[in-house]
Scaffold this active site. Structure first.
Site, PDB file in Angstrom:
ATOM      1  CG  HIS A 205      -1.740   1.211   1.407  1.00 22.28           C
ATOM      2  ND1 HIS A 205      -2.872   1.439   0.651  1.00 22.28           N
ATOM      3  CD2 HIS A 205      -1.615   2.284   2.217  1.00 22.28           C
ATOM      4  CE1 HIS A 205      -3.411   2.598   1.006  1.00 22.28           C
ATOM      5  NE2 HIS A 205      -2.658   3.129   1.958  1.00 22.28           N
TER       6      HIS A 205
ATOM      7  CG  ASP B 224      -9.765  -2.532  -2.247  1.00 24.87           C
ATOM      8  OD1 ASP B 224      -9.297  -3.436  -1.540  1.00 24.87           O
ATOM      9  OD2 ASP B 224      -9.583  -1.324  -2.029  1.00 24.87           O
TER      10      ASP B 224
ATOM     11  CG  HIS C 211      -5.293  -0.736  -3.264  1.00 22.09           C
ATOM     12  ND1 HIS C 211      -5.375  -1.918  -2.599  1.00 22.09           N
ATOM     13  CD2 HIS C 211      -4.487   0.034  -2.509  1.00 22.09           C
ATOM     14  CE1 HIS C 211      -4.664  -1.866  -1.499  1.00 22.09           C
ATOM     15  NE2 HIS C 211      -4.107  -0.687  -1.411  1.00 22.09           N
TER      16      HIS C 211
END
Lengths: 424, 328
Positions: A180, A306, A233
């Site tokens: 992330h 997600d 993402h």
């Protein structure tokens, strides 16, 4: 079980095959695509007229709250939801409760998943203890317990030094690491994108620059050890540009995007709509358009839902208190077909972004419908139109901003290793 | 709560299905005529305060709950007095945020009070959107007035400010207004900006250091200044904001003295604005920080008049929202 599907449009992004054909399956594998062997006898023959068959989808970011307390869904409810969406393989995120940072937790997940026998469940182990970025997990033990990747879920690793060590250690084991990318101090306390709407609503924002800096740093650190990394993402053009540059240098970096960042913007937060609260946050329309462009040029190789379900308990929370996340795996394909209808990419590309791309990022065998391939299939009706009713989801999650959206492309059958595990 | 009452993304939740103003959550998106109606109604209530009998029967038999999750003296007491002067029964509930177990307790508190058949809520909460959440949950079953939600909105404060400007500085369509201080974290400033825009204010300025007044605020339709002298030139009305001490802890300012050095309102600096420019402050004031005592107690300051106006404006808001409920 021997099965034949007749007269179905087969779209296989693995080799670009796109024709109306017959499919024969036996013992969990595709036996033939096109002309069937004369002596092939089937126990079930399905008529595929008007339908499309494609490889089952692979979800790279799947929260099933297992282990967990069950109020927000569990492996059974969320895997059923995944099958409705044509998803045949999921990678569990490690941000469960307790977190998947010890082999015992993964062993428990394995037992539960095998007992359910729904979609195929892949496990990820936390890269750092409690995802806090302060200590390495027993990665070899996690790999022995079945982890196919290490992941930080939605947490950055604040210390560059520790990230360097964690990626070096993971590189020994040959497994990819999902990161992330976000500079934590710059994004601290942010609950939505820092932009016009956060200013109007008086909410603390997460600037796009935080993602760019985090991704840039993570890529530079990964290059020190050559560890393959994947950002499941990304939400900003600048971060995608960092990935593009790394790939041009030949570094093993890939990135994906959530379907939400391709369809929605910060404006969907509207008047504190916590169903549009997700991480990374929904960004500006310009960022959304840049992400769409990056899909079309092939920089972004995977689309994820997600999946992050939250039950009705969340409805009574303020925007700041509510946890991040959207639960929409059931509508992953219909939502992705919006991209086709809006001229962003063609159907074959969408199917590739949902299957081939995620498989590459996770180091899984390439999904295919060619003879000999594993019979993981999604069969959908591209012309079936419907209205999204959040209250009637299989998922325990009620948190999705797509209520009353008109979509097309309902999944009719999902097959895992030749077994029909969902009929719509 | 059922899914039917929870429809996010269906437009401004302060209006009911027929487009009537049902709750007052924000000044953003109010219609000009609604704003004027509130101000005109407040004018009529202002005179009541000077009578020996200060009550009207408007809300007789109704119960209004003051539900405060944050400390407040001025806002809570003027809301209480406003409801009492309208003959409503008033229930004051102060929930300290430390004892509230967050989220669920807000909705559970509201549900419990609804079981006692109350008619309206005045809510202050440290988190943005709290009043929206309650209003969305209650729908048409009770009125909700936002008395401050996090850094988002404080509509009655803004209404009393524009009421004050209209009464004491003349038509808002001809006045240049400057808001000075920590605009980024101010619910008062946000609500003032929307109210002034709707009433046709030709120029709204925000003045302060970039850490508290970022350029991005221009998205609200204001002119951004980082220099007090330039910002005050030609200004008819100055709205000072309270500076919170937390801003020092979050390193947005080096010190309170430094802020005063650059942006504190002193008698000398008032000269930079138009002669006789009006000075407003929502209170409580930090003397010697955002405003010097000579200014706060001076002829151009209208801080205590704002308090009196606040009472009239809050009576007007409660009257109009209760009227929309069909009880009048």
């Amino acid at each position: 079980m021997h099965r034949i599907i007749r007269n179905i449009r087969v779209m296989d992004p693995h080799d670009g095959f796109d024709a109306v054909a017959d499919l024969a399956m036996a013992d969990g594998r595709i036996v033939a695509r096109g002309t069937l062997p004369a002596d092939f006898m089937a126990e079930e023959v399905l008529d595929g007229s008007g339908l499309i068959a494609c490889p089952g989808f692979i979800e790279t970011s799947f929260q099933a709250h297992t282990p967990g307390h069950g109020r927000d869904g569990d492996l059974a409810s969320e895997l059923r939801a995944a099958l409705v969406g044509g998803v045949t393989q999921v990678l569990l995120r490690p941000d469960t409760q307790p977190m998947a940072d010890t082999p015992a937790v993964l062993q428990e997940q394995r037992v539960l998943a095998d007992r359910l026998a729904l979609a195929k469940v892949h496990l990820s182990g936390a890269l750092t203890t409690q995802l806090q970025g302060a200590a390495l997990t027993e990665m070899a033990g996690l790999a022995e317990a079945g982890a196919i990747a290490f992941s930080q879920a939605k947490e950055p690793v604040p210390s560059a030094a520790l990230l360097r060590l964690a990626l070096s250690y993971a590189a020994d084991l040959g497994l990819p690491v999902l990161l992330h990318g976000e500079e934590p101090a710059l994004a601290a306390h942010g609950v939505m994108h820092e932009g016009h709407l956060s200013i109007r609503l008086g909410l603390t924002g997460r600037p796009a620059a935080a993602e760019q800096i985090g991704v840039q740093r993570d890529i530079a650190i990964a290059a020190l050890s050559g560890c393959p990394i994947h950002f499941p993402h990304l939400s900003t053009a600048a971060a995608v540009a960092e990935v593009t540059a790394a790939r041009q240098r030949g570094e093993p970096v890939t990135c994906g995007v959530s379907i939400h960042h391709l369809l929605l913007t910060e404006q969907d937060v509207g008047f504190f709509n916590l169903h549009a609260k997700t991480l990374p946050p929904l960004r500006s329309a310009a960022e959304r358009d840049a992400l769409r462009h990056a899909l079309a040029t092939g920089v972004i190789t995977a689309i994820s839902s997600d999946h992050s379900p939250w039950g009705v308990d969340r409805e009574g929370m303020t925007f700041t208190q509510a946890p991040f996340g959207i639960a929409a795996v059931e509508w992953l394909l219909p939502l992705a077909l919006r991209l086709v209808d809006e001229g962003v990419v063609d159907m074959m590309t969408v199917l590739s972004l949902l299957s081939v791309g995620p498989a590459q990022a996770l180091g899984l065998p390439a999904p295919s419908l060619a003879a000999g391939a594993t019979a993981d299939l999604c069969i959908f009706d591209p012309e079936s139109y419907f209205t999204v009713e959040p209250a009637r989801q299989w998922s325990r999650g009620r948190n999705l901003p797509y209520g009353q959206w008109e979509l097309r492309g309902q999944v009719r059958y999902t097959l895992v290793e030749g077994r029909v595990v969902f009929r719509g | 709560m059922s899914a039917a009452t929870f429809r996010f993304g269906e437009g401004n939740p302060q209006y009911d299905a027929q487009g009537r103003l049902r709750h007052l959550l924000s000044t953003e998106g109010l219609r000009e005529r609604e704003l004027l109606q509130i101000l005109d109604t407040a004018e009529s209530f202002l005179s009541i305060a000077h009578r020996s009998v200060k009550k009207t029967p408007t809300l007789r038999g109704r119960t209004i709950v003051n539900l405060f999750f944050e400390n407040s003296t001025r806002t809570r007491s003027t809301f209480e007095l406003a409801a009492k002067r309208l003959s409503a029964d008033v229930l004051n509930i102060a929930v300290s945020t430390s004892s509230a177990s967050k989220g669920e307790s807000l909705m559970d508190t509201v549900n419990n009070l609804m079981a006692m058949q109350v008619d309206g809520f005045v809510i202050r909460h440290p988190e943005a959107g709290a009043a929206h959440l309650v209003a969305r949950h209650l729908g048409d079953s009770a009125l909700v007035v936002n008395a401050g939600d996090g850094q988002h909105a404080h509509p009655t404060q803004a209404l009393l400010d524009v009421f004050t400007i209209r009464r004491l500085a003349g038509p808002i369509e001809d006045r240049v207004v400057a808001i000075v201080g920590d605009v980024l974290h101010s619910r008062v400033a946000r609500s003032q900006i929307h109210a002034l825009s709707i009433l046709g204010c030709p120029e709204i300025r925000v003045i302060g250091p970039r850490t508290l007044v970022p350029e991005a605020l221009s998205a609200l339709g204001v002119h951004v200044y980082h220099d007090l002298q330039a910002g005050l030139r030609g200004v008819d009305v100055i709205c000072a904001l309270r500076l919170q001490r937390e801003r020092m802890e979050s390193h947005r300012l080096p010190s309170l003295d430094e802020f005063h050095r650059r942006f504190g309102l002193t008698p000398e600096r008032l000269q930079w604005a138009e002669p006789g420019a009006l000075v407003l402050h929502p209170g409580p004031i930090n003397r010697g920080v955002e405003i010097a005592s000579e200014v706060a107690d001076g002829a151009q300051a209208v801080i205590l008049k704002q308090v009196a106006h606040g009472l009239a404006v809050r009576m007007a808001v409660l009257t109009i929202l209760a009227g929309a409920a069909g009880g009048e």
